[in-house]
Write a protein that holds these residues in place. Structure first.
Motif, PDB file in Angstrom:
ATOM      1  N   ALA A  70      35.867  23.077  10.278  1.00  0.00           N
ATOM      2  CA  ALA A  70      36.681  23.436   9.117  1.00  0.00           C
ATOM      3  C   ALA A  70      37.244  24.847   9.272  1.00  0.00           C
ATOM      4  CB  ALA A  70      35.853  23.331   7.834  1.00  0.00           C
ATOM      5  N   GLU A  71      36.440  25.761   9.767  1.00  0.00           N
ATOM      6  CA  GLU A  71      36.909  27.133   9.990  1.00  0.00           C
ATOM      7  C   GLU A  71      37.996  27.171  11.062  1.00  0.00           C
ATOM      8  OE1 GLU A  71      37.601  31.039   9.656  1.00  0.00           O
ATOM      9  OE2 GLU A  71      36.396  29.822   8.311  1.00  0.00           O
ATOM     10  N   GLU A  72      37.811  26.423  12.135  1.00  0.00           N
ATOM     11  CA  GLU A  72      38.832  26.354  13.184  1.00  0.00           C
ATOM     12  C   GLU A  72      40.142  25.786  12.627  1.00  0.00           C
ATOM     13  OE1 GLU A  72      37.094  24.079  16.339  1.00  0.00           O
ATOM     14  OE2 GLU A  72      35.707  25.679  16.901  1.00  0.00           O
ATOM     15  N   GLN A  73      40.045  24.807  11.765  1.00  0.00           N
ATOM     16  CA  GLN A  73      41.236  24.224  11.149  1.00  0.00           C
ATOM     17  C   GLN A  73      41.952  25.246  10.270  1.00  0.00           C
ATOM     18  OE1 GLN A  73      42.670  21.325  11.742  1.00  0.00           O
ATOM     19  NE2 GLN A  73      44.283  21.673  10.256  1.00  0.00           N
ATOM     20  N   ARG A  74      41.193  26.016   9.499  1.00  0.00           N
ATOM     21  CA  ARG A  74      41.805  27.055   8.658  1.00  0.00           C
ATOM     22  C   ARG A  74      42.514  28.096   9.523  1.00  0.00           C
ATOM     23  NH1 ARG A  74      37.250  26.048   5.443  1.00  0.00           N
ATOM     24  NH2 ARG A  74      35.954  27.565   6.545  1.00  0.00           N
ATOM     25  N   GLU A  75      41.897  28.468  10.646  1.00  0.00           N
ATOM     26  CA  GLU A  75      42.514  29.439  11.550  1.00  0.00           C
ATOM     27  C   GLU A  75      43.812  28.895  12.141  1.00  0.00           C
ATOM     28  OE1 GLU A  75      39.496  30.361  14.408  1.00  0.00           O
ATOM     29  OE2 GLU A  75      38.291  31.492  12.959  1.00  0.00           O
ATOM     30  N   ARG A  76      43.818  27.618  12.521  1.00  0.00           N
ATOM     31  CA  ARG A  76      45.041  27.013  13.063  1.00  0.00           C
ATOM     32  C   ARG A  76      46.145  26.985  12.012  1.00  0.00           C
ATOM     33  NH1 ARG A  76      41.263  23.672  15.573  1.00  0.00           N
ATOM     34  NH2 ARG A  76      41.425  22.078  13.956  1.00  0.00           N
ATOM     35  N   GLU A  77      45.787  26.638  10.781  1.00  0.00           N
ATOM     36  CA  GLU A  77      46.772  26.603   9.705  1.00  0.00           C
ATOM     37  C   GLU A  77      47.315  27.992   9.398  1.00  0.00           C
ATOM     38  OE1 GLU A  77      44.833  24.622   6.481  1.00  0.00           O
ATOM     39  OE2 GLU A  77      44.987  22.656   7.451  1.00  0.00           O
ATOM     40  N   ALA A  78      46.439  29.009   9.436  1.00  0.00           N
ATOM     41  CA  ALA A  78      46.879  30.385   9.191  1.00  0.00           C
ATOM     42  C   ALA A  78      47.819  30.839  10.301  1.00  0.00           C
ATOM     43  CB  ALA A  78      45.672  31.315   9.093  1.00  0.00           C
ATOM     44  N   ALA A  79      47.505  30.499  11.542  1.00  0.00           N
ATOM     45  CA  ALA A  79      48.359  30.883  12.670  1.00  0.00           C
ATOM     46  C   ALA A  79      49.714  30.181  12.561  1.00  0.00           C
ATOM     47  CB  ALA A  79      47.677  30.526  13.981  1.00  0.00           C
ATOM     48  N   ARG A  80      49.720  28.954  12.157  1.00  0.00           N
ATOM     49  CA  ARG A  80      50.964  28.201  12.014  1.00  0.00           C
ATOM     50  C   ARG A  80      51.807  28.804  10.884  1.00  0.00           C
ATOM     51  NH1 ARG A  80      49.960  22.118  11.577  1.00  0.00           N
ATOM     52  NH2 ARG A  80      48.333  23.080  10.363  1.00  0.00           N
ATOM     53  N   THR A  81      51.166  29.232   9.800  1.00  0.00           N
ATOM     54  CA  THR A  81      51.875  29.843   8.683  1.00  0.00           C
ATOM     55  C   THR A  81      52.507  31.165   9.102  1.00  0.00           C
ATOM     56  OG1 THR A  81      50.335  28.813   7.130  1.00  0.00           O
ATOM     57  CG2 THR A  81      51.628  30.630   6.296  1.00  0.00           C
ATOM     58  N   GLU A  82      51.774  31.924   9.917  1.00  0.00           N
ATOM     59  CA  GLU A  82      52.292  33.223  10.390  1.00  0.00           C
ATOM     60  C   GLU A  82      53.511  33.031  11.290  1.00  0.00           C
ATOM     61  OE1 GLU A  82      49.101  35.303  12.236  1.00  0.00           O
ATOM     62  OE2 GLU A  82      47.963  35.503  10.377  1.00  0.00           O
ATOM     63  N   LYS A  83      53.552  31.974  12.080  1.00  0.00           N
ATOM     64  CA  LYS A  83      54.692  31.717  12.960  1.00  0.00           C
ATOM     65  C   LYS A  83      55.957  31.468  12.150  1.00  0.00           C
ATOM     66  CE  LYS A  83      52.632  29.794  17.118  1.00  0.00           C
ATOM     67  NZ  LYS A  83      52.553  28.623  17.971  1.00  0.00           N
ATOM     68  N   ASN A  84      55.816  30.781  11.055  1.00  0.00           N
ATOM     69  CA  ASN A  84      56.973  30.417  10.223  1.00  0.00           C
ATOM     70  C   ASN A  84      57.278  31.559   9.328  1.00  0.00           C
ATOM     71  OD1 ASN A  84      57.077  27.900  11.367  1.00  0.00           O
ATOM     72  ND2 ASN A  84      55.722  27.015   9.847  1.00  0.00           N
TER      73      ASN A  84
END
Length: 84
Positions: A70-84
């Motif tokens: 779950a933590e890894e998923q949150r990190e991936r989502e945060a990284a994806r949000t930062e890209k956009n």
């Protein structure tokens, strides 16, 4: 006097109808809850088994693995949000 007998009879009928309705409602809702609990329980068992078999690291419990994932998923989502 005839009117009061009619009113009393109607009240008795209404009470019985409501009582039967409540019994039916309780039975249906109870049956639904049992089915729902069984489905959720079955899914949880399968999910835990999958995580235990394929996603845990050495010495890690199923709960720890789920928290890590779950933590890894949150990190991936945060990284994806930062890209956009």
């Amino acid at each position: 006097m005839a009117r009061s007998k009619l009113v009393k009879a109607n009240e008795k009928i209404a009470e019985k109808v409501v009582g039967v309705y409540k019994k039916i409602e309780d039975t249906v809702v109870g049956g639904y809850k049992k089915i729902e609990e069984g489905a959720v329980s079955g899914f949880t068992k399968i999910s835990d088994s999958f995580v235990d078999e394929f996603l845990t690291k050495d010495g890690e419990t199923v709960e720890e693995a789920k928290a890590r994932l779950a933590e890894e998923q949150r990190e991936r989502e945060a990284a994806r949000t930062e890209k956009n």
